[in-house]
Design an enzyme around this catalytic site. Structure first.
Site: not given
Lengths: 230, 732
Positions: A87, A204, A206
């Protein structure tokens, strides 16, 4: 596997990616302050996390690209250390020139936070070896400036060199315009450097690497890194 | 020196009586700086002069309450040595004048209230009320407010996980923007604003002070007029990047033993923060205003004391800890200045390059703050609507209309502009009954929600007040949480009008009754009065923010249907089956399909509410239900449809009268749950008369429908109505 997460003023996904790294790899990363120009020599992975480094003022990633730590990141990348920019991290890597192209304001000019589908375009990378070729995965995005642009020669080069890693697609894997959340060129969501050791992506991974959060499609990315770098 | 004329006094929002009290306290005329300080300290916004008498009647304690109202935010024990710190606050007037910055700084302000107490903010919520969707200003206000909330929260990196939105023409000239923050702090490291230690340094940190927001608190304490938009310069400008740095720097400093007391500079800025800290500690304070970091040259003491520049904090430090604190704030590129010290004089003495520019007694000023017992008249009782005389629209037409109506349509267009996942702990995203955020590093969760049904409150403030609390409690219960406490954000019109004051008094009574029976005390809150434009008041809107705790995230419920063939049960009907059933007064059916906003709102039987909720929570905790949703706006069929849409599975219903009252009545204290087929008999046996089966889940994809009797509505049509409305309004 030894990794570091760079913390800029305004980074806000630094903890999230550290949690995912530790969860998947068993190793807690070093949290490295942007003002410290020396990075440890023995790092296997450097993560530039998401967030709003320097408030996204001036231009997303522009000021972070000039932070004290960045020459060391560049030298590490030149030594083939793996670098992952998520990002805002992708924006920083484009601003430093470690990755080609730029990220412009989303097509509809609004911040957008939602799950999107991605097609894994290449598994010939240290970041994606645990995915299947063409696999469709569900990963969240959360950005205002994720509209990837590059000139035609760059686009051709990325394509020819198999450097497009993820494309926005629908649930069936079709890279339609409707499935493109931000207007990115050719639905591009993530790309590699020429040496294939630097990955920048807007989504993302994660954020969906823990079943409690509703999905684990991000986990293979960290598992791939663990295998490649251990 | 400026002479204080009656005009200047009036411009500062002080009545002649109040000015006489100023003269009495000082024994002389105030100078302009002193007058400005009186003005903001005695403004409605800071002094709660109209509301205090009634706020005192709200229940505020429970064994798990660590800090009730009176501090920057409320604090409740959530176990394992941790606390939840939360509060909701309005930013209505600024958001109407300048929607982006007004909403953004509303978020910034409430975040500071929470992290001032030592908590790391873990979630933001909001409660928004806009005017009619087709009013020329509404689109502009929605897009500005939503972008402002997102722009601030996204950058700070705190997920915006929930909220509510209503539309009504009576908000056309006065929208409501209520923002709530929830934080988590260790129980043994909570920071308060009470100053102590004569001689201790008073320290200013954060952003520099500019001329923005001067008289914001006074603006928030007056009615709106057409000229109000000229007050745009009194709207502050937010800098979420600095706020993020301030959070990190404060967290770092709070891990040391340097802080004696801390207070954010919110409404009335430096005046209010320094006054409150000294007043709570029974001390005096001396400030050298020339040491305040300033954004621009030529600022005066008056401006410095009244500025509402954002992202600033005032702290009292342990002596000798200044270098430690300064190093932390410099590391985060923030301003740091020792601007004064605590004294034993009980006075606030302000100097400007050595000259005294204000000298005020603290306690007399605080204690003499006006407190009014405003005259009030009770709201007239509305007649109960006889369901038999309400026109019957076939449910197959009524249901899609309701699902796509302004108050029921999906808010996806809004919450997709909020980062609701950052921090990596959002286990229930927006769109459910309550948002759920994992307590970091544990397998427990905090559930949170904001609720109010203004049309009920307007029809009957007592019942509407009860309902707002009950619905928050119900929403927390529906995800399996144990409700702990609430924050209240009281948005009303001009309290000098007896009928408006009557709404406020009634709502407080209803709130208090519900909080008491549900063991759901008020721990923090905010009052916003004078929400009127050109003499027209908003619907009374006492927004409730509720927080609860989930003991194990394995035992949590969501609204989505999970599997076909499961039994659908309604729990909590008072009469089973209800004869001619259902409460249509003030229902959305009546408003959206009959174009009538009339009648008494549905009664809230608090004992029943509690019994049903406790039974439902027991089922969830025992893992016996696969989905759960409370029945609220729109009634039973809307609740079932929302569960079907969330799970992309249809439902076949039976045993329901095909009347608007039965299908769309808004009777309170009800839940819809699903239960696997092999366990339904046992669950029904345990619940006894509280529950009955109303159908079965089933039908996926294109075949999914809501079916009742011989008729059905495709789920795809409901989805189109539900998801299409807001993007349609916003032209995107």
């Amino acid at each position: 596997m030894k990794s570091a997460v760079i913390v800029f003023p305004g980074s806000n996904c630094d903890r999230d990616v550290a949690v995912s790294l530790e969860r998947t790899t068993g190793h807690a990363p070093l949290m490295h302050w942007h003002g410290d120009s020396a990075l440890p020599e023995d790092l296997d992975l450097i993560v530039i996390p998401g967030g709003f480094s320097y408030g996204d003022y001036l231009r997303c990633g522009a000021m972070a690209a000039r932070a004290a730590v960045m020459p060391a990141v560049r030298r590490a990348a030149d030594r083939s250390v793996a670098v992952l920019g998520i990002c805002n991290g992708f924006q920083v890597l484009c601003e430093t020139g470690l990755l080609p192209g730029a990220l412009m304001r989303n097509r509809d000019l609004r911040f957008l936070c939602k799950d999107v589908y991605l097609r894994v375009e290449t598994t010939d990378t240290i970041f994606t070896s645990h995915y299947g070729p063409g696999q469709v995965i569900r990963i969240p995005i959360a950005h205002h400036d994720g509209n990837y642009v590059a000139d035609l020669p760059t686009q051709c080069m990325l394509e020819d060199e198999d450097r497009v890693v993820f494309r926005y697609c629908d649930a069936g894997g079709k890279t339609t315009d409707e499935a493109n959340p931000n207007g990115s060129l050719d639905n591009i969501a993530g790309i590699l450097s020429e040496e294939r050791n630097v990955l920048g992506l807007m989504p993302h991974p994660e954020r969906l690497a823990d079943p409690r959060l509703g999905g684990t499609d991000g986990q293979p990315l960290f598992a791939s890194l663990l295998e490649a770098l251990s | 020196m400026t002479e204080i004329t009656p005009e200047i006094v009036a411009e500062h929002g002080l009545s002649p009586d109040e000015y006489d009290r100023v003269l009495e306290i000082l024994g002389r005329e105030p100078n302009l700086t002193e007058l400005g300080i009186f003005s903001v300290m005695w403004s409605e916004h800071c002094s709660y002069k109209s509301s205090k008498k009634w706020l005192k009647t709200l229940p505020t304690s429970a064994p798990w309450v660590i800090q009730g109202p009176g501090e920057n935010a409320g604090v409740v024990d959530i176990g394992d040595g941790l606390t939840a710190v939360f509060k909701m606050e309005s930013h209505n007037h600024p958001s109407f004048i300048e929607p982006y910055q007004g909403a953004a700084t509303g978020v910034g302000g409430i975040l500071r209230d929470v992290f001032t107490m030592g908590a790391r903010p873990v979630a933001n919520l909001n409660a928004l009320r806009f005017g009619a969707p087709d009013h020329p200003k509404t689109r502009h206000l929605i897009s500005g407010v939503v972008a402002g909330i997102g722009g601030y929260g996204n950058c700070v990196g705190v997920p915006t996980v929930g909220g509510e939105v209503n539309f009504h023409p009576d908000y056309n000239g006065n929208i409501l923007v209520n923002a709530m923050t929830v934080g988590i702090a260790p129980a043994d490291r909570i920071f308060y604003s009470k100053a102590s230690g004569v001689g201790n340094p008073v320290v200013y940190v954060g952003s520099k002070t500019g001329r923005d927001g001067i008289h914001g608190a006074t603006m928030a304490s007056a009615e709106f007029t057409a000229e109000s938009e000229e007050k745009r310069p009194t709207v502050q400008v937010g800098d979420p990047f600095t706020e993020k740095l301030l959070i990190e720097a404060c967290q770092e400093l709070m891990a040391t033993d340097a802080i004696v007391a801390i207070q954010d500079m919110g409404a009335a800025g430096l005046t209010s923060s320094s006054f409150e800290m000294a007043s709570k500690g029974g001390l005096g304070v001396a400030l050298a205003l020339d040491r305040v970091p300033m954004r621009e040259a030529g600022m005066t003491p008056y401006e410095l004391m009244l500025s509402e520049s954002q992202e600033r904090m005032l702290m009292v430090l342990e002596p000798g800890k200044e270098p430690l604190a300064e190093a932390i704030f410099r590391k985060w590129d923030l301003d740091f200045a020792v601007i004064g010290h605590l004294t034993d004089t009980g006075r606030m003495v302000l100097t400007w390059h050595g000259d005294t520019v204000a000298d005020l007694p603290i306690d007399p000023l605080a204690e003499a703050a006006p407190e009014y017992d405003r005259p009030w008249t009770p709201t007239p009782t509305q007649a109960v609507v006889d369901a038999a005389v309400v026109p019957e629209v076939p449910w197959t037409e009524a249901l899609p209309t309701l699902m796509g109506s302004p108050d029921l349509a999906s808010r996806r267009w809004i919450w997709e502009q909020y980062d609701h996942m950052v921090m990596g702990d959002t286990v229930q995203r927006p769109g459910g009954d309550a948002a759920v955020v994992r307590i970091h590093g544990t397998d427990r969760g905090l559930a949170m929600t904001t609720d109010c049904t203004p049309r009920y409150v307007r029809a009957d403030p007592v019942m509407g007040g009860r309902q707002a609390v009950a619905e928050a409690w119900r929403n927390l219960t529906a995800v399996g949480a144990r409700p702990l406490a609430v924050t209240d954000n009281m948005n009303f019109g001009n309290p000098e009008k007896p009928e408006i004051m009557g709404q406020f008094v009634g709502a407080c009574q209803g709130l208090a009754e519900a909080c008491r029976v549900l063991d759901f005390p008020v721990v923090s809150g905010n009052v916003s009065l004078y929400n009127e434009t050109e003499g027209r008041a908003i619907p009374p809107t006492p927004t409730i923010g509720g927080v609860g705790v989930i003991a194990s995230l394995d035992r949590m419920a969501t609204v989505a249907f999970k599997a076909p063939g499961e039994a659908i049960l309604v729990v909590g009907e008072t009469t089973v089956p209800r004869e001619g059933g259902g409460w249509l007064g003030q229902s959305l059916y009546l408003r959206e399909l009959c174009n009538r906003e009339v009648g008494a709102p549905p009664p809230v039987d608090l004992e029943h509410e509690r019994a049903v909720g406790d039974a439902v929570r027991d089922l969830i905790e025992a893992g016996r239900v696969s989905a759960c949703h409370d029945v609220s706006d729109g009634g039973l069929l809307v609740a079932v449809s929302e569960m079907a849409l969330a799970g992309d599975l249809g439902a076949t219903l039976e045993g329901l009268a095909e009347t608007p009252a039965a299908l769309f009545g808004e009777d309170q204290g009800r839940y819809v749950v699903t239960v696997p087929a092999d366990q339904v008999e046992a669950v029904l046996a345990d619940l006894g008369p509280l529950a009955r089966r109303i159908g079965t889940t089933g039908g996926a994809g294109a075949a999914a429908t809501i079916t009742l009797g011989d008729a059905s509505v495709p789920l795809s049509a409901l989805r189109e109505a539900h998801e299409g409305w807001l993007p349609g309004v916003m032209g995107a």
